[in-house]
Write an enzyme that holds these catalytic residues in place. Structure first.
Site, mmCIF file in Angstrom:
data_model
loop_
_atom_site.group_PDB
_atom_site.id
_atom_site.type_symbol
_atom_site.label_atom_id
_atom_site.label_comp_id
_atom_site.label_asym_id
_atom_site.label_seq_id
_atom_site.Cartn_x
_atom_site.Cartn_y
_atom_site.Cartn_z
ATOM 1 N N GLU A 1 -2.230 2.914 -0.406
ATOM 2 C CA GLU A 1 -3.066 3.011 -1.594
ATOM 3 C C GLU A 1 -2.708 1.874 -2.541
ATOM 4 O O GLU A 1 -1.666 1.901 -3.196
ATOM 5 C CB GLU A 1 -2.849 4.362 -2.288
ATOM 6 N N ASP B 1 1.781 5.937 -0.888
ATOM 7 C CA ASP B 1 1.279 6.112 -2.245
ATOM 8 C C ASP B 1 1.768 4.960 -3.134
ATOM 9 O O ASP B 1 2.835 4.380 -2.908
ATOM 10 C CB ASP B 1 1.781 7.445 -2.797
#
Length: 563
Positions: free
Chosen positions: A345, A302
Site C-alpha cells: 500500500e 501496510d
C-alpha cells in the site's frame, strides 16, 4: 490503514484505442485450445485474484474466543469493537467452497498476530476503538486470541492450499499499536493513576501519566519515536513521522537493540533476544517466521511509503527463503513452487512503475481504479492498463472498494463487478462487494469505519453473487484477461478481446450485453469454430467472423470445451 488526505490523483494519459479488426489485416487464426495447458502455463503472479477480508467482520467460527483479553462490546453501535470473526470462520467458508466459487486464488487477511489488549479513543472522542483490524500490534510473535489458535491457523492455511488458494498476511513494519490503558495495566502499571479502572471516553487520557519516564519499560526510545519521556519526537518526513500519532518504529536505526522490557517479561511471547540485531532485523525475523512456520504465501505491506525501501527488500529476501524452507519440509501441502509474493500500500499509487518494484514488491495497490470506473470508458481504462501491465514489467491490484477509502456505490456493483473482473493486471475483491454488503455505522471523525461492516450472510444479493461467481471463475481460467494483448472489437455493445500466445489463451468479452447480439470475433476465433459463452452456458459457431447468441447481461466467450 487510513492515511493523511492527498490531492486528487492526476489522470493518466489514455492509450490510443486499438483499430477494429474490420480496418486492418486479419491476424493468423489461432487453433482451438484445451483448458489444462492454460492453467499449467500461468502462475499466480500472472493472474492474482485476491479476496481481502477483515477477518473480525467476516465469519465467527469459534464464539469461545470472542472476549479474549477481557475485550467487551460497548453496547452501543459497536463501531470499533471486536465482532467475533476469526480464522475458524474463514476455514468454514473455505470448506463450503465460497472462495473457489468466486474464482479466488488468494485470501488477504488482516494481521492476525497479537494486538493491543484494550481500546483507544476513536474518531473525535466518539467510540471505543479496538484493534479488530490488525493495525495496532503488540506482539508480532504470537496469534491474537480473538483470531484463534495456532492449530486453527494451520488448518486455515492447509485448507486453502488444498484448494489452490494462497494465504496473504497484512503486515505492518511502520508502527506498533498505541499504549492503551488495558495493555499498560498489564505490562507497565506504574504509568496509570490510582483509580484508572473507571476510565471513560471523555476522560481516557487523564488516567495515564504521560510525564513518567516509566514509559521506557514499554517499547523504549531505541525502538520507536513516540514523543514521550525517554523517546525521540517523530519527524516531518514520510519515513520518520508518527502516522496518526502512532509510535514510529526506528527501522532506519543501525544500532543493535535488545528486546523491549515489556516483551522480555510478557508471558507466552515467542520473542527472544537476538544477537547483533537492529529494530529492522527483529521485525523481519518476526514476520518471516510466520512464513517459515505456516507456509504463508505472501504479504500485503501496510504503510509502505513510511518505511525505507531497503527494509522491504530485506523482508522480501527473508520471507522468500522462509517459504522455500517451508515448502521443502512440507511438499505435500504446498500449492506449487511459485516464490513468495508481496504487494504493498503506497498511498496514492496509480498504474505506474517505481522504485518499490526494485525493492521486493511484485505488486502495489492501485488507488485510481475506484475513481476511474464510471468516470471514463472501459476501453480507455483497459487499453491503458493492458499496454502497461500485459507484458508484466510490473503489476497492480485494482479494486472497487476499500477499508481505507469508501465502498463503491452499492447500486452499481453489477456493472462495476464486470469492469473489475475483466480488467488487465491483478484484481482485489473487497469482502461483500460480491454480495451487496451495506455500509455499517461510523462517525464524523472516522467515516472509514462504515466500510468495515459485518459480512451480510443473512441478506446476500443472490443475483449479484451469481454474477461475480461467473466472472471470477472465468477470470481464473483465463490468464489472458490479466496479461493478454487487448483489442477493441466493437463499440455497441462494447466488445473486446484478450489473447496471449505464451499461455495459448484467448477470450472475447462484452461486459454489458443483453438480448440478441452479433459479436465480432474475427482474429480471435476461426471461422466455423464452436465457442461457448461462459456466462450463459450457450454455445455458437463462428460465421462470417461473428457469433450470434442471446446475451443475458454479460458475454464471456471462450473456445468450446475450454473449462
Amino acid at each position: 490503514m487510513k492515511k493523511l488526505a492527498l490531492p486528487l490523483l492526476t489522470s493518466l494519459l489514455l492509450a490510443a484505442c486499438a483499430t477494429t479488426p474490420q480496418t486492418k489485416p486479419e491476424p493468423p487464426q489461432p487453433a482451438p485450445l484445451a483448458a489444462t495447458p492454460v492453467a499449467q502455463a500461468a502462475s499466480f503472479a500472472d493472474n492474482p485474484i485476491v479476496y481481502f477480508v477483515v477477518t473480525d467482520r467476516f465469519a465467527n467460527g469459534n464464539p469461545a474466543n470472542d472476549g479474549s483479553y477481557g475485550r467487551r462490546k460497548d453496547g452501543e453501535q459497536e463501531i470499533g469493537t471486536f465482532h467475533g470473526g476469526d480464522l475458524a470462520g474463514l476455514t468454514a467458508k473455505l470448506k463450503e467452497g465460497y472462495f473457489t466459487q468466486l474464482g479466488v486464488n488468494a485470501i488477504w487477511i488482516t494481521a492476525p498476530y497479537e494486538q493491543i489488549r484494550g481500546w483507544v479513543v476513536g474518531g473525535k472522542n466518539e467510540f471505543r476503538h479496538y484493534s479488530y483490524h490488525g493495525y495496532y500490534a503488540l506482539d508480532y510473535t504470537v496469534l491474537d486470541q480473538n483470531m484463534g489458535t495456532p492449530d486453527e491457523l494451520r488448518e486455515f492455511v492447509d485448507t486453502a492450499h488444498a484448494q489452490g488458494v494462497r494465504v496473504l498476511f497484512d503486515v505492518v513494519m511502520n508502527h506498533p499499536g498505541y499504549a492503551d490503558i488495558n495493555t499498560l495495566s498489564e505490562f507497565v502499571p506504574g504509568l496509570l493513576w490510582k483509580g484508572w479502572q473507571q476510565y471513560t471516553l471523555k476522560d481516557y487520557h487523564s488516567w495515564i501519566d504521560y510525564n513518567n519516564f516509566a514509559f521506557g519499560d514499554w517499547w523504549g526510545g531505541k525502538w520507536v519515536r513516540a514523543g514521550l519521556p525517554g523517546y525521540g519526537e517523530g519527524g516531518r518526513d514520510d519515513l520518520t513521522m508518527q502516522l496518526a500519532y502512532l509510535p514510529d518504529f526506528r527501522t532506519d536505526n543501525k544500532e543493535f537493540v535488545g528486546l523491549p522490557k515489556f516483551l522480555k517479561n510478557k508471558p507466552g511471547t515467542r520473542a527472544v533476544e537476538l544477537p547483533n540485531t537492529t529494530v529492522r532485523g527483529y521485525l523481519v525475523k518476526w514476520l518471516s517466521d510466520w512464513v517459515r512456520d505456516y507456509g504463508i504465501d505472501g504479504f500485503r505491506c501496510d504503510t509502505a511509503k513510511h518505511v525505507e525501501l531497503d527494509a522491504w527488500k530485506d523482508l522480501k529476501t527473508a520471507a522468500t527463503a522462509a517459504l522455500a524452507d517451508w515448502k521443502a519440509r512440507n511438499p505435500g501441502k504446498k500449492i506449487d513452487d511459485v516464490p513468495f509474493w508481496m504487494t504493498g500500500e503506497v498511498w496514492g499509487q496509480d498504474v505506474s512503475r517505481n522504485a518499490y518494484f526494485d525493492h521486493g514488491f511484485d505488486s502495489l495497490i492501485n488507488f485510481e481504479f475506484q475513481d476511474r470506473v464510471g468516470a471514463t470508458s472501459l476501453e480507455a481504462i483497459y487499453s491503458d492498463y493492458a499496454s502497461k501491465l500485459g507484458p508484466r514489467r510490473f503489476d497492480v491490484l485494482s479494486y472497487l472498494s476499500s477499508h481505507d477509502t469508501r465502498l463503491f456505490d452499492r447500486s452499481k456493483l453489477q456493472n462495476a463487478g464486470s469492469a473489475l473482473m475483466l480488467a488487465p493486471g491483478g484484481v482485489q475483491i473487497y469482502y461483500g462487494d460480491e454480495s451487496g454488503r451495506k455500509e455499517g455505522p461510523a462517525t464524523a471523525g472516522d467515516p472509514q469505519q462504515a466500510t468495515r461492516s459485518d459480512m451480510n450472510w443473512q441478506a446476500m444479493d443472490a443475483e449479484l453473487l451469481a454474477h461475480w461467481r461467473k466472472l471470477g471463475d472465468f477470470r481464473r481460467r483465463h490468464p489472458a484477461i490479466a496479461r493478454g494483448e487487448h483489442r477493441k472489437l466493437a463499440d455497441t455493445p462494447y466488445v473486446f478481446s484478450r489473447s496471449h500466445a505464451g499461455f495459448a489463451d484467448r477470450i472475447v468479452a462484452a461486459p454489458q450485453a443483453s438480448g440478441e447480439v452479433s459479436l465480432p470475433v474475427a482474429g480471435v476465433f476461426r471461422e466455423g469454430e464452436t465457442v461457448r459463452d461462459a456466462y450463459s452456458g450457450a454455445t455458437a459457431k463462428v460465421s462470417q467472423g461473428q457469433v450470434k447468441l442471446v446475451a443475458t447481461g454479460t458475454v464471456l466467450l471462450e473456445a468450446a470445451g475450454q473449462r
